[in-house]
Design a protein around this motif. Structure first.
Motif, mmCIF file in Angstrom:
data_model
loop_
_atom_site.group_PDB
_atom_site.id
_atom_site.type_symbol
_atom_site.label_atom_id
_atom_site.label_comp_id
_atom_site.label_asym_id
_atom_site.label_seq_id
_atom_site.Cartn_x
_atom_site.Cartn_y
_atom_site.Cartn_z
ATOM 1 N N GLY A 40 97.346 -69.355 -16.386
ATOM 2 C CA GLY A 40 97.722 -68.647 -15.164
ATOM 3 C C GLY A 40 96.727 -67.579 -14.762
ATOM 4 O O GLY A 40 97.103 -66.567 -14.156
ATOM 5 N N LEU A 41 95.444 -67.774 -15.063
ATOM 6 C CA LEU A 41 94.396 -66.799 -14.771
ATOM 7 C C LEU A 41 93.323 -67.417 -13.883
ATOM 8 O O LEU A 41 93.019 -68.602 -13.998
ATOM 9 N N ASP A 42 92.741 -66.600 -13.020
ATOM 10 C CA ASP A 42 91.628 -67.056 -12.197
ATOM 11 C C ASP A 42 90.326 -66.953 -12.986
ATOM 12 O O ASP A 42 90.106 -65.967 -13.705
ATOM 13 N N PRO A 43 89.442 -67.938 -12.882
ATOM 14 C CA PRO A 43 88.142 -67.836 -13.555
ATOM 15 C C PRO A 43 87.365 -66.608 -13.082
ATOM 16 O O PRO A 43 87.482 -66.194 -11.930
ATOM 17 N N GLU A 79 87.922 -74.062 -16.452
ATOM 18 C CA GLU A 79 88.470 -73.522 -15.202
ATOM 19 C C GLU A 79 89.874 -74.057 -14.944
ATOM 20 O O GLU A 79 90.775 -73.302 -14.539
ATOM 21 N N GLU A 80 90.067 -75.365 -15.176
ATOM 22 C CA GLU A 80 91.400 -75.951 -14.984
ATOM 23 C C GLU A 80 92.411 -75.330 -15.949
ATOM 24 O O GLU A 80 93.537 -75.003 -15.555
ATOM 25 N N ASP A 81 91.992 -75.181 -17.204
ATOM 26 C CA ASP A 81 92.906 -74.630 -18.207
ATOM 27 C C ASP A 81 93.261 -73.173 -17.921
ATOM 28 O O ASP A 81 94.404 -72.754 -18.119
ATOM 29 N N PRO A 100 103.205 -73.847 -21.953
ATOM 30 C CA PRO A 100 101.970 -73.119 -21.632
ATOM 31 C C PRO A 100 102.285 -71.805 -20.926
ATOM 32 O O PRO A 100 103.305 -71.685 -20.229
ATOM 33 N N SER A 101 101.430 -70.829 -21.100
ATOM 34 C CA SER A 101 101.705 -69.484 -20.599
ATOM 35 C C SER A 101 102.045 -69.476 -19.115
ATOM 36 O O SER A 101 103.011 -68.832 -18.691
ATOM 37 N N ALA A 102 101.247 -70.173 -18.295
ATOM 38 C CA ALA A 102 101.484 -70.158 -16.847
ATOM 39 C C ALA A 102 102.851 -70.742 -16.516
ATOM 40 O O ALA A 102 103.605 -70.197 -15.691
ATOM 41 N N GLU A 103 103.202 -71.855 -17.170
ATOM 42 C CA GLU A 103 104.492 -72.506 -16.912
ATOM 43 C C GLU A 103 105.645 -71.627 -17.388
ATOM 44 O O GLU A 103 106.686 -71.507 -16.714
ATOM 45 N N PHE A 104 105.466 -71.014 -18.549
ATOM 46 C CA PHE A 104 106.493 -70.118 -19.091
ATOM 47 C C PHE A 104 106.779 -68.967 -18.130
ATOM 48 O O PHE A 104 107.939 -68.652 -17.833
ATOM 49 N N HIS A 105 105.737 -68.334 -17.604
ATOM 50 C CA HIS A 105 105.949 -67.184 -16.721
ATOM 51 C C HIS A 105 106.514 -67.601 -15.364
ATOM 52 O O HIS A 105 107.276 -66.832 -14.762
ATOM 53 N N ARG A 106 106.182 -68.787 -14.898
ATOM 54 C CA ARG A 106 106.816 -69.262 -13.653
ATOM 55 C C ARG A 106 108.317 -69.414 -13.855
ATOM 56 O O ARG A 106 109.112 -69.063 -12.972
ATOM 57 N N ALA A 107 108.709 -69.931 -15.017
ATOM 58 C CA ALA A 107 110.141 -70.088 -15.306
ATOM 59 C C ALA A 107 110.818 -68.731 -15.476
ATOM 60 O O ALA A 107 111.924 -68.516 -14.975
ATOM 61 N N LEU A 108 110.145 -67.811 -16.173
ATOM 62 C CA LEU A 108 110.736 -66.493 -16.405
ATOM 63 C C LEU A 108 110.860 -65.705 -15.109
ATOM 64 O O LEU A 108 111.746 -64.857 -14.971
ATOM 65 N N GLN A 127 93.742 -63.258 -22.809
ATOM 66 C CA GLN A 127 94.076 -62.150 -21.903
ATOM 67 C C GLN A 127 93.124 -60.970 -22.123
ATOM 68 O O GLN A 127 92.654 -60.350 -21.153
ATOM 69 N N ASN A 128 92.844 -60.639 -23.371
ATOM 70 C CA ASN A 128 91.932 -59.535 -23.666
ATOM 71 C C ASN A 128 90.537 -59.807 -23.119
ATOM 72 O O ASN A 128 89.931 -58.953 -22.467
#
Length: 377
Positions: free
Chosen positions: A57-60, A49-51, A256-264, A23-24
């Motif tokens: 959950g970030l755009d390249p 890029e996929e990861d 994974p972060s993206a999956e976690f935030h979708r659930a939250l 993130q930083n």
């Protein structure tokens, strides 16, 4: 100015440490800075890029360059020294083009960082996630690894460019938030669900929340735990079943972060951050769970500790760390009052805007620039 961010852990490692580094670095790159992230390679053969999209959950970003280095394998151990040495050589190459600001929270890299600073146009910065130079505050056994890290910090921090701190007691630059799409506060409130994210440990407040489950259930309030490993969850479920409370509690393992935030984004009404009162939780930690809640505009019930206040600000309602009755009373009052709940979500969203990763990246860039200018003068 080129930025280099170093973390010895593996790409896609579960938990917050690698995610914070990603993130930083991503935030610095999003501001237009050429940024290089160095870490260990993972065993998965997916592309960066996929990861970034699927896991984090970030755009390249074109200005973000991610370097994944294989560790040396000796018998069953994988040594991080290979990551440090390859990052050292890569930073040498970058320094031939421009000044480089290197940020790491790995004390083992400090000797190499001091060497880079002495030989090349490189400024080193240490992101302090703990306090190892002295151990007076520890209540447990002082491990050999703690003493080693303390020696590294005492010897080499004076030889680099500066220290980036997470808490006000250390000089205050907390970790960041991501503003996720807004959801209907009333739909959130109607779920009547308290959320806890992170490790299922007493120190971080899980025990207090488990203790409050019977009284929460009497007030028609559920609990969702995001985090923990399969064995921990199995033990917790068994205890809840013995008490006939299993239907009031949900568990979701580390994701994974993206999956976690979708659930939250779909789950929860209030975030709970009842860290227990000790020196580390009071002065050294930056509670990532509170940042998670702010990112989704969740009101927070947290411990009345400086570290929690610094992150949650006016978005928090504060209690003594072990106050289970106060937790039930505060949560019930908030969930029973639609207008009060809506205002609490607005305060959370306002606080999240202040703590966005981009804002933190801008402050780091400004701090680094000021240090470089001062040294040049």
């Amino acid at each position: 100015m080129i930025f280099a961010w170093l973390n010895k852990r593996a790409w896609k490692h579960p938990g917050p440490i690698v995610n914070m580094a990603v993130q930083n670095a991503h935030a610095l790159a999003s501001l237009g800075h050429e940024t290089h992230l160095f870490l260990s390679a993972s065993d998965v053969g997916s592309t960066v890029e996929e990861d970034l999209r699927d896991f984090y959950g970030l755009d390249p970003v074109k200005t973000l360059h991610i370097h994944r280095f294989e560790r040396w394998k000796i018998v069953r151990s994988k040594l991080a020294l290979a990551v440090f040495l390859r990052a050292y050589r890569a930073i040498q190459q970058l320094a031939r083009r421009d000044e480089v600001a290197v940020v790491t929270h790995d004390a083992t890299f400090l000797p190499l960082l001091a060497l880079l600073k002495r030989r090349l146009p490189v400024k080193g910065f240490y992101e302090a996630h703990d306090f190892y130079p002295a151990h007076f505050w520890r209540t447990d056994r002082v491990k050999v690894s703690y003493r080693r890290q303390g020696w590294l910090e005492r010897k080499f921090l004076p030889k680099i460019g500066g220290v980036i701190c997470l808490t006000r007691a250390q000089q205050d630059l907390p970790l960041g938030t991501t503003l996720f799409p807004e959801t209907d506060p009333e739909e959130r409130r109607k779920q009547r669900t308290l959320v806890y994210t992170g490790r299922l440990t007493s120190e971080k407040g899980a025990k207090v929340l488990f203790k409050a489950v019977p009284k929460l259930a009497e007030n028609n309030i559920r609990v969702s735990f995001f985090g923990g490993w399969e064995s921990q969850i199995a033990t917790a479920r068994a205890r809840l079943q013995k008490r006939g409370l299993e239907k009031w509690v949900d568990f979701i393992e580390f994701r994974p972060s993206a999956e976690f935030h979708r659930a939250l984004q779909r789950t929860g009404s209030i975030g709970v951050a009842l860290l227990q009162d000790n020196f580390y939780n009071r002065y050294l930690t930056c509670p990532v769970k509170a940042l998670d809640y702010l990112s989704h505009a969740l009101p927070i019930i947290g411990s009345d500790l400086p570290s929690v206040h610094e992150v949650a600000g006016e978005a928090g309602a504060y209690l003594a760390p072990d106050d289970t009755a106060g937790l039930v009373q505060t949560a019930t009052a908030l969930l029973d009052d639609p207008e009060n709940y809506r205002r609490a979500t607005e305060r959370s969203r306002d606080r999240a805007r202040q703590l966005q990763w981009r804002n933190r990246a801008a402050q780091i860039a400004e701090f680094v620039g000021a240090r470089v200018a001062a040294n040049s003068a």
